[in-house]
Design an enzyme around this catalytic site. Sequence first.
Site, PDB file in Angstrom:
ATOM      1  N   TYR A   1     -19.132 -43.797  37.189  1.00 10.27           N
ATOM      2  CA  TYR A   1     -20.349 -44.540  37.519  1.00 10.27           C
ATOM      3  C   TYR A   1     -20.925 -45.198  36.274  1.00 10.27           C
ATOM      4  O   TYR A   1     -21.287 -46.382  36.288  1.00 10.27           O
ATOM      5  CB  TYR A   1     -21.375 -43.597  38.148  1.00 10.27           C
ATOM      6  CG  TYR A   1     -22.641 -44.297  38.579  1.00 10.27           C
ATOM      7  CD1 TYR A   1     -22.662 -45.056  39.749  1.00 10.27           C
ATOM      8  CD2 TYR A   1     -23.809 -44.207  37.829  1.00 10.27           C
ATOM      9  CE1 TYR A   1     -23.824 -45.698  40.156  1.00 10.27           C
ATOM     10  CE2 TYR A   1     -24.972 -44.844  38.227  1.00 10.27           C
ATOM     11  CZ  TYR A   1     -24.976 -45.593  39.385  1.00 10.27           C
ATOM     12  OH  TYR A   1     -26.120 -46.241  39.784  1.00 10.27           O
TER      13      TYR A   1
ATOM     14  N   VAL B   1     -34.471 -43.718  42.080  1.00 11.60           N
ATOM     15  CA  VAL B   1     -35.070 -44.134  43.346  1.00 11.60           C
ATOM     16  C   VAL B   1     -34.910 -43.014  44.373  1.00 11.60           C
ATOM     17  O   VAL B   1     -33.873 -42.341  44.421  1.00 11.60           O
ATOM     18  CB  VAL B   1     -34.424 -45.434  43.875  1.00 11.60           C
ATOM     19  CG1 VAL B   1     -35.171 -45.945  45.098  1.00 11.60           C
ATOM     20  CG2 VAL B   1     -34.405 -46.501  42.782  1.00 11.60           C
ATOM     21  N   ARG B   2     -35.922 -42.838  45.200  1.00 10.34           N
ATOM     22  CA  ARG B   2     -35.877 -41.802  46.236  1.00 10.34           C
ATOM     23  C   ARG B   2     -35.000 -42.273  47.394  1.00 10.34           C
ATOM     24  O   ARG B   2     -35.473 -42.689  48.454  1.00 10.34           O
ATOM     25  CB  ARG B   2     -37.283 -41.468  46.729  1.00 10.34           C
ATOM     26  CG  ARG B   2     -38.176 -40.832  45.688  1.00 10.34           C
ATOM     27  CD  ARG B   2     -39.388 -40.133  46.307  1.00 10.34           C
ATOM     28  NE  ARG B   2     -40.225 -41.041  47.071  1.00 10.34           N
ATOM     29  CZ  ARG B   2     -41.258 -41.708  46.578  1.00 10.34           C
ATOM     30  NH1 ARG B   2     -41.569 -41.586  45.292  1.00 10.34           N
ATOM     31  NH2 ARG B   2     -41.987 -42.482  47.349  1.00 10.34           N
ATOM     32  N   THR B   3     -33.700 -42.234  47.160  1.00  8.28           N
ATOM     33  CA  THR B   3     -32.728 -42.602  48.180  1.00  8.28           C
ATOM     34  C   THR B   3     -31.662 -41.518  48.240  1.00  8.28           C
ATOM     35  O   THR B   3     -31.649 -40.589  47.427  1.00  8.28           O
ATOM     36  CB  THR B   3     -32.041 -43.943  47.846  1.00  8.28           C
ATOM     37  OG1 THR B   3     -31.323 -43.796  46.609  1.00  8.28           O
ATOM     38  CG2 THR B   3     -33.055 -45.061  47.710  1.00  8.28           C
TER      39      THR B   3
END
Length: 238
Positions: free
Chosen positions: A161, A194-196
Amino acid sequence: MAEPGTDARIAVVTGGNRGLGIEIVRKLAQRGLRVVLGSRSMSAGLEAREQLGAVGERVVVRELDVADERSVVDLVRWIHGSYRRCDVLVNNAAIAVDGAQDAMTADFDVVRRTMEVNLYGAWRLVQALSPAMRAGGYGRIVNVSSGVGRFGSLGTGIPAYRLSKTALNALTVIFADELRYAGILVNSCCPGRVRTEMGGGQYGVSPADAADTPVWLATLPSDGPTGGFFRDRKPLEW
Protein backbone atom coordinates in the site's frame (compact mmCIF):
# COMPACT_ATOMS: atom_id res chain seq x y z
CA MET A 1 -11.41 27.41 -25.38
CA ALA A 2 -13.51 28.94 -22.62
CA GLU A 3 -14.16 26.86 -19.55
CA PRO A 4 -17.56 25.15 -19.68
CA GLY A 5 -20.27 26.08 -17.22
CA THR A 6 -20.45 23.91 -14.13
CA ASP A 7 -23.74 22.36 -15.24
CA ALA A 8 -22.09 21.15 -18.44
CA ARG A 9 -19.10 19.46 -16.81
CA ILE A 10 -18.83 15.69 -16.64
CA ALA A 11 -16.96 14.09 -13.73
CA VAL A 12 -15.90 10.48 -13.26
CA VAL A 13 -15.32 9.18 -9.73
CA THR A 14 -13.86 5.71 -9.36
CA GLY A 15 -14.76 3.67 -6.30
CA GLY A 16 -17.72 5.99 -5.91
CA ASN A 17 -20.19 3.67 -4.22
CA ARG A 18 -19.13 3.98 -0.57
CA GLY A 19 -17.06 5.82 2.01
CA LEU A 20 -15.02 8.72 0.72
CA GLY A 21 -16.05 8.02 -2.88
CA ILE A 22 -19.76 8.53 -2.42
CA GLU A 23 -19.15 11.78 -0.53
CA ILE A 24 -17.01 13.07 -3.41
CA VAL A 25 -19.82 12.12 -5.79
CA ARG A 26 -22.36 13.89 -3.59
CA LYS A 27 -20.37 17.13 -3.29
CA LEU A 28 -19.57 17.31 -7.00
CA ALA A 29 -23.23 16.77 -7.88
CA GLN A 30 -24.24 19.44 -5.35
CA ARG A 31 -21.91 21.82 -7.20
CA GLY A 32 -23.83 21.17 -10.40
CA LEU A 33 -21.57 18.67 -12.15
CA ARG A 34 -22.97 15.56 -13.82
CA VAL A 35 -21.20 12.69 -12.12
CA VAL A 36 -20.45 9.20 -13.38
CA LEU A 37 -20.23 6.98 -10.31
CA GLY A 38 -17.86 4.11 -11.06
CA SER A 39 -18.45 0.96 -9.04
CA ARG A 40 -17.15 -2.60 -9.40
CA SER A 41 -20.65 -3.79 -8.55
CA MET A 42 -23.57 -2.27 -10.45
CA SER A 43 -26.01 -3.16 -7.67
CA ALA A 44 -23.78 -1.54 -5.03
CA GLY A 45 -23.51 1.56 -7.20
CA LEU A 46 -27.27 1.80 -7.63
CA GLU A 47 -27.78 1.38 -3.89
CA ALA A 48 -25.29 4.19 -3.29
CA ARG A 49 -27.11 6.45 -5.72
CA GLU A 50 -30.32 5.94 -3.77
CA GLN A 51 -28.55 7.35 -0.70
CA LEU A 52 -27.95 10.64 -2.49
CA GLY A 53 -31.57 11.76 -2.51
CA ALA A 54 -32.54 14.48 -4.96
CA VAL A 55 -28.94 15.21 -5.95
CA GLY A 56 -28.78 11.65 -7.29
CA GLU A 57 -30.60 12.94 -10.37
CA ARG A 58 -27.24 14.34 -11.49
CA VAL A 59 -25.51 10.97 -11.00
CA VAL A 60 -25.33 7.98 -13.32
CA VAL A 61 -23.91 4.63 -12.23
CA ARG A 62 -21.56 2.65 -14.44
CA GLU A 63 -19.88 -0.65 -13.68
CA LEU A 64 -16.12 -0.08 -13.53
CA ASP A 65 -13.22 -2.25 -12.42
CA VAL A 66 -10.10 -0.08 -12.73
CA ALA A 67 -7.90 -3.19 -12.77
CA ASP A 68 -9.68 -4.50 -15.88
CA GLU A 69 -8.59 -2.84 -19.11
CA ARG A 70 -11.76 -3.95 -20.93
CA SER A 71 -13.92 -2.39 -18.21
CA VAL A 72 -12.09 0.92 -18.63
CA VAL A 73 -12.45 0.79 -22.42
CA ASP A 74 -16.18 0.12 -22.09
CA LEU A 75 -16.58 3.10 -19.77
CA VAL A 76 -14.73 5.45 -22.10
CA ARG A 77 -16.82 4.34 -25.08
CA TRP A 78 -19.99 4.94 -23.10
CA ILE A 79 -18.86 8.41 -21.97
CA HIS A 80 -17.94 9.36 -25.51
CA GLY A 81 -21.27 8.14 -26.83
CA SER A 82 -23.31 9.75 -24.05
CA TYR A 83 -21.55 13.06 -23.44
CA ARG A 84 -18.68 13.41 -25.94
CA ARG A 85 -16.65 15.02 -23.18
CA CYS A 86 -15.03 14.40 -19.80
CA ASP A 87 -13.86 17.28 -17.61
CA VAL A 88 -13.02 15.82 -14.21
CA LEU A 89 -11.49 12.52 -13.07
CA VAL A 90 -11.16 11.57 -9.42
CA ASN A 91 -9.08 8.41 -9.02
CA ASN A 92 -10.46 7.29 -5.67
CA ALA A 93 -10.62 3.48 -6.09
CA ALA A 94 -8.00 1.73 -3.97
CA ILE A 95 -7.36 -1.36 -1.88
CA ALA A 96 -5.30 -1.99 1.25
CA VAL A 97 -4.88 -5.73 1.65
CA ASP A 98 -1.34 -6.35 2.92
CA GLY A 99 -2.29 -6.11 6.59
CA ALA A 100 0.57 -6.86 8.97
CA GLN A 101 3.09 -7.79 6.26
CA ASP A 102 6.47 -6.14 6.01
CA ALA A 103 8.74 -5.81 2.96
CA MET A 104 10.88 -8.80 3.92
CA THR A 105 7.90 -11.15 4.05
CA ALA A 106 5.61 -9.51 1.50
CA ASP A 107 3.42 -11.76 -0.63
CA PHE A 108 4.09 -10.65 -4.21
CA ASP A 109 0.61 -11.66 -5.32
CA VAL A 110 -0.67 -9.09 -2.83
CA VAL A 111 1.86 -6.53 -4.06
CA ARG A 112 0.84 -7.05 -7.69
CA ARG A 113 -2.86 -6.85 -6.86
CA THR A 114 -2.34 -3.64 -4.89
CA MET A 115 -0.32 -1.98 -7.63
CA GLU A 116 -2.83 -3.08 -10.27
CA VAL A 117 -5.62 -1.18 -8.54
CA ASN A 118 -3.92 1.71 -6.74
CA LEU A 119 -1.34 2.67 -9.37
CA TYR A 120 -2.09 1.08 -12.73
CA GLY A 121 -5.83 1.62 -12.33
CA ALA A 122 -5.35 5.37 -11.94
CA TRP A 123 -2.82 5.35 -14.80
CA ARG A 124 -5.30 3.59 -17.10
CA LEU A 125 -8.03 6.10 -16.37
CA VAL A 126 -5.79 9.11 -17.00
CA GLN A 127 -4.60 7.65 -20.30
CA ALA A 128 -8.18 6.83 -21.29
CA LEU A 129 -9.93 10.06 -20.33
CA SER A 130 -7.32 12.80 -20.76
CA PRO A 131 -7.73 12.88 -24.58
CA ALA A 132 -11.31 14.12 -24.09
CA MET A 133 -10.00 16.75 -21.69
CA ARG A 134 -7.37 17.83 -24.20
CA ALA A 135 -10.04 18.15 -26.86
CA GLY A 136 -12.08 20.42 -24.60
CA GLY A 137 -9.10 22.43 -23.37
CA TYR A 138 -10.13 21.81 -19.76
CA GLY A 139 -9.50 19.09 -17.21
CA ARG A 140 -9.04 18.38 -13.53
CA ILE A 141 -7.46 15.11 -12.41
CA VAL A 142 -7.32 14.22 -8.72
CA ASN A 143 -5.44 11.18 -7.43
CA VAL A 144 -6.51 10.19 -3.93
CA SER A 145 -3.26 9.18 -2.26
CA SER A 146 -2.07 8.83 1.34
CA GLY A 147 0.40 10.41 3.71
CA VAL A 148 1.95 6.98 4.32
CA GLY A 149 3.35 7.25 0.80
CA ARG A 150 5.43 10.32 1.63
CA PHE A 151 9.19 9.68 1.73
CA GLY A 152 9.32 11.14 5.22
CA SER A 153 6.67 8.66 6.36
CA LEU A 154 8.03 5.49 4.78
CA GLY A 155 8.73 2.70 7.23
CA THR A 156 7.79 -0.83 8.07
CA GLY A 157 4.30 -2.22 7.60
CA ILE A 158 1.82 -2.28 4.69
CA PRO A 159 4.64 -2.10 2.11
CA ALA A 160 2.45 -2.74 -0.94
CA TYR A 161 0.00 0.00 0.00
CA ARG A 162 2.77 2.47 0.92
CA LEU A 163 4.66 1.82 -2.31
CA SER A 164 1.53 2.12 -4.43
CA LYS A 165 0.78 5.56 -2.99
CA THR A 166 4.39 6.75 -3.31
CA ALA A 167 4.29 5.73 -6.97
CA LEU A 168 0.89 7.39 -7.43
CA ASN A 169 2.35 10.66 -6.14
CA ALA A 170 5.24 10.35 -8.59
CA LEU A 171 2.79 9.65 -11.42
CA THR A 172 0.86 12.77 -10.44
CA VAL A 173 3.96 14.93 -10.99
CA ILE A 174 4.71 13.28 -14.33
CA PHE A 175 1.19 13.75 -15.68
CA ALA A 176 1.04 17.32 -14.38
CA ASP A 177 4.09 18.16 -16.44
CA GLU A 178 2.87 16.35 -19.54
CA LEU A 179 -0.56 18.00 -19.42
CA ARG A 180 0.52 21.42 -18.14
CA TYR A 181 -0.17 23.24 -21.40
CA ALA A 182 -3.42 21.42 -22.21
CA GLY A 183 -5.56 23.23 -19.65
CA ILE A 184 -5.46 20.16 -17.39
CA LEU A 185 -4.49 20.39 -13.72
CA VAL A 186 -3.29 17.20 -12.03
CA ASN A 187 -2.89 16.91 -8.26
CA SER A 188 -2.94 14.31 -5.52
CA CYS A 189 -4.30 14.54 -2.01
CA CYS A 190 -4.22 12.81 1.34
CA PRO A 191 -7.70 12.63 2.90
CA GLY A 192 -6.20 11.61 6.25
CA ARG A 193 -7.53 8.82 8.42
CA VAL A 194 -11.15 8.51 7.36
CA ARG A 195 -13.96 6.73 9.20
CA THR A 196 -14.54 4.16 6.47
CA GLU A 197 -14.20 0.40 6.14
CA MET A 198 -10.68 0.88 4.77
CA GLY A 199 -9.74 3.61 7.21
CA GLY A 200 -10.67 1.77 10.37
CA GLY A 201 -14.32 2.43 11.04
CA GLN A 202 -14.61 4.57 14.16
CA TYR A 203 -11.34 6.52 13.87
CA GLY A 204 -10.48 9.70 12.01
CA VAL A 205 -12.50 12.32 10.16
CA SER A 206 -15.88 11.77 8.56
CA PRO A 207 -16.00 10.91 4.85
CA ALA A 208 -17.93 14.15 4.26
CA ASP A 209 -15.13 16.24 5.78
CA ALA A 210 -12.42 14.20 4.04
CA ALA A 211 -14.08 14.84 0.67
CA ASP A 212 -13.47 18.60 0.91
CA THR A 213 -9.91 18.63 -0.46
CA PRO A 214 -10.44 16.25 -3.42
CA VAL A 215 -13.58 18.19 -4.41
CA TRP A 216 -11.67 21.47 -4.11
CA LEU A 217 -8.96 20.09 -6.40
CA ALA A 218 -11.59 18.77 -8.82
CA THR A 219 -13.08 22.25 -9.19
CA LEU A 220 -9.96 24.44 -9.23
CA PRO A 221 -9.96 27.64 -11.29
CA SER A 222 -7.68 27.80 -14.32
CA ASP A 223 -4.89 29.44 -12.30
CA GLY A 224 -4.98 26.72 -9.64
CA PRO A 225 -2.01 24.55 -8.67
CA THR A 226 -0.86 21.50 -10.59
CA GLY A 227 1.59 18.74 -9.68
CA GLY A 228 0.98 19.18 -5.95
CA PHE A 229 0.14 17.00 -2.98
CA PHE A 230 -2.45 18.41 -0.57
CA ARG A 231 -4.21 17.78 2.72
CA ASP A 232 -6.87 20.12 4.13
CA ARG A 233 -6.26 22.30 1.05
CA LYS A 234 -2.65 22.86 2.14
CA PRO A 235 0.48 21.54 0.38
CA LEU A 236 2.21 18.48 1.83
CA GLU A 237 5.87 17.67 1.35
CA TRP A 238 6.41 14.59 -0.76
